[in-house]
Motif scaffolding. Structure first.
Motif, PDB file in Angstrom:
ATOM      1  N   ASP A   1      46.764  -7.795  -8.373  1.00  0.00           N
ATOM      2  CA  ASP A   1      45.447  -7.637  -8.987  1.00  0.00           C
ATOM      3  C   ASP A   1      44.727  -8.985  -8.885  1.00  0.00           C
ATOM      4  N   PRO A   2      43.621  -9.060  -8.145  1.00  0.00           N
ATOM      5  CA  PRO A   2      42.943 -10.343  -7.969  1.00  0.00           C
ATOM      6  C   PRO A   2      42.423 -10.942  -9.269  1.00  0.00           C
ATOM      7  N   VAL A   3      42.033 -10.111 -10.217  1.00  0.00           N
ATOM      8  CA  VAL A   3      41.557 -10.627 -11.502  1.00  0.00           C
ATOM      9  C   VAL A   3      42.719 -11.248 -12.275  1.00  0.00           C
ATOM     10  N   ALA A   4      43.859 -10.593 -12.265  1.00  0.00           N
ATOM     11  CA  ALA A   4      45.039 -11.150 -12.939  1.00  0.00           C
ATOM     12  C   ALA A   4      45.440 -12.483 -12.305  1.00  0.00           C
ATOM     13  N   LEU A   5      45.375 -12.568 -10.978  1.00  0.00           N
ATOM     14  CA  LEU A   5      45.687 -13.831 -10.294  1.00  0.00           C
ATOM     15  C   LEU A   5      44.695 -14.919 -10.680  1.00  0.00           C
ATOM     16  N   LEU A   6      43.418 -14.576 -10.725  1.00  0.00           N
ATOM     17  CA  LEU A   6      42.383 -15.531 -11.113  1.00  0.00           C
ATOM     18  C   LEU A   6      42.624 -16.046 -12.526  1.00  0.00           C
ATOM     19  N   LEU A   7      42.883 -15.137 -13.458  1.00  0.00           N
ATOM     20  CA  LEU A   7      43.104 -15.544 -14.847  1.00  0.00           C
ATOM     21  C   LEU A   7      44.374 -16.384 -14.980  1.00  0.00           C
ATOM     22  N   ALA A   8      45.392 -16.070 -14.211  1.00  0.00           N
ATOM     23  CA  ALA A   8      46.622 -16.873 -14.241  1.00  0.00           C
ATOM     24  C   ALA A   8      46.361 -18.285 -13.734  1.00  0.00           C
ATOM     25  N   ARG A   9      45.553 -18.401 -12.686  1.00  0.00           N
ATOM     26  CA  ARG A   9      45.242 -19.729 -12.146  1.00  0.00           C
ATOM     27  C   ARG A   9      44.395 -20.542 -13.113  1.00  0.00           C
ATOM     28  N   VAL A  10      43.432 -19.898 -13.751  1.00  0.00           N
ATOM     29  CA  VAL A  10      42.590 -20.603 -14.723  1.00  0.00           C
ATOM     30  C   VAL A  10      43.431 -21.009 -15.935  1.00  0.00           C
ATOM     31  N   THR A  11      44.322 -20.146 -16.366  1.00  0.00           N
ATOM     32  CA  THR A  11      45.214 -20.478 -17.474  1.00  0.00           C
ATOM     33  C   THR A  11      46.057 -21.704 -17.129  1.00  0.00           C
ATOM     34  N   ALA A  12      46.594 -21.729 -15.929  1.00  0.00           N
ATOM     35  CA  ALA A  12      47.400 -22.883 -15.506  1.00  0.00           C
ATOM     36  C   ALA A  12      46.563 -24.160 -15.499  1.00  0.00           C
ATOM     37  N   LEU A  13      45.309 -24.063 -15.053  1.00  0.00           N
ATOM     38  CA  LEU A  13      44.417 -25.221 -15.034  1.00  0.00           C
ATOM     39  C   LEU A  13      44.152 -25.729 -16.446  1.00  0.00           C
ATOM     40  N   VAL A  14      43.786 -24.823 -17.347  1.00  0.00           N
ATOM     41  CA  VAL A  14      43.492 -25.217 -18.728  1.00  0.00           C
ATOM     42  C   VAL A  14      44.735 -25.807 -19.388  1.00  0.00           C
ATOM     43  N   ARG A  15      45.893 -25.188 -19.171  1.00  0.00           N
ATOM     44  CA  ARG A  15      47.128 -25.719 -19.765  1.00  0.00           C
ATOM     45  C   ARG A  15      47.452 -27.109 -19.230  1.00  0.00           C
TER      46      ARG A  15
ATOM     47  N   ASP B   1      51.439 -18.189 -20.716  1.00  0.00           N
ATOM     48  CA  ASP B   1      50.248 -17.397 -20.432  1.00  0.00           C
ATOM     49  C   ASP B   1      49.155 -17.584 -21.466  1.00  0.00           C
ATOM     50  N   GLU B   2      49.372 -18.455 -22.432  1.00  0.00           N
ATOM     51  CA  GLU B   2      48.413 -18.608 -23.527  1.00  0.00           C
ATOM     52  C   GLU B   2      47.734 -19.965 -23.491  1.00  0.00           C
ATOM     53  N   ILE B   3      46.475 -19.945 -23.968  1.00  0.00           N
ATOM     54  CA  ILE B   3      45.706 -21.176 -24.111  1.00  0.00           C
ATOM     55  C   ILE B   3      45.080 -21.169 -25.501  1.00  0.00           C
ATOM     56  N   PRO B   4      44.585 -22.310 -25.967  1.00  0.00           N
ATOM     57  CA  PRO B   4      43.937 -22.319 -27.277  1.00  0.00           C
ATOM     58  C   PRO B   4      42.720 -21.396 -27.300  1.00  0.00           C
ATOM     59  N   GLU B   5      42.561 -20.682 -28.384  1.00  0.00           N
ATOM     60  CA  GLU B   5      41.447 -19.741 -28.563  1.00  0.00           C
ATOM     61  C   GLU B   5      40.108 -20.399 -28.235  1.00  0.00           C
ATOM     62  N   ALA B   6      39.928 -21.635 -28.659  1.00  0.00           N
ATOM     63  CA  ALA B   6      38.657 -22.332 -28.449  1.00  0.00           C
ATOM     64  C   ALA B   6      38.367 -22.590 -26.975  1.00  0.00           C
ATOM     65  N   LEU B   7      39.364 -22.465 -26.116  1.00  0.00           N
ATOM     66  CA  LEU B   7      39.154 -22.724 -24.689  1.00  0.00           C
ATOM     67  C   LEU B   7      39.032 -21.459 -23.849  1.00  0.00           C
ATOM     68  N   VAL B   8      39.103 -20.289 -24.471  1.00  0.00           N
ATOM     69  CA  VAL B   8      39.014 -19.038 -23.727  1.00  0.00           C
ATOM     70  C   VAL B   8      37.646 -18.899 -23.045  1.00  0.00           C
TER      71      VAL B   8
END
Length: 77
Positions: free
Chosen positions: A33-47, A62-69
């Protein structure tokens, strides 16, 4: 609080039409799923940014701070 970025979060930044167009831009035989891949990559970046600034991360990768969503969704867009 930490949590995962969801497709609903992304819909607050992009329209469903834009998300569907993004999905259709990937090969039909793609198994991911390209959206799932995109969100996983953004999550990795934010983390990685959080890791660079703080010593502790949530255990769930797979989690980031709520304020950074919302900023993470802006990056994804």
């Amino acid at each position: 609080m930490w949590r995962e970025i969801t497709t609903d979060d992304l819909c607050a930044t992009l329209s469903q039409k834009e998300i569907d167009a993004f999905k259709q831009s990937f090969p039909a035989d793609s198994t991911n799923d390209p959206v799932a891949l995109l969100l996983a990559r953004v999550t990795a970046l934010v983390r990685s940014y959080v890791r660079a600034s703080y010593s502790a991360l949530a255990e769930d990768g797979d989690e980031i701070p709520e304020a950074l969503v919302s900023p993470a969704c802006a990056i994804a867009a």
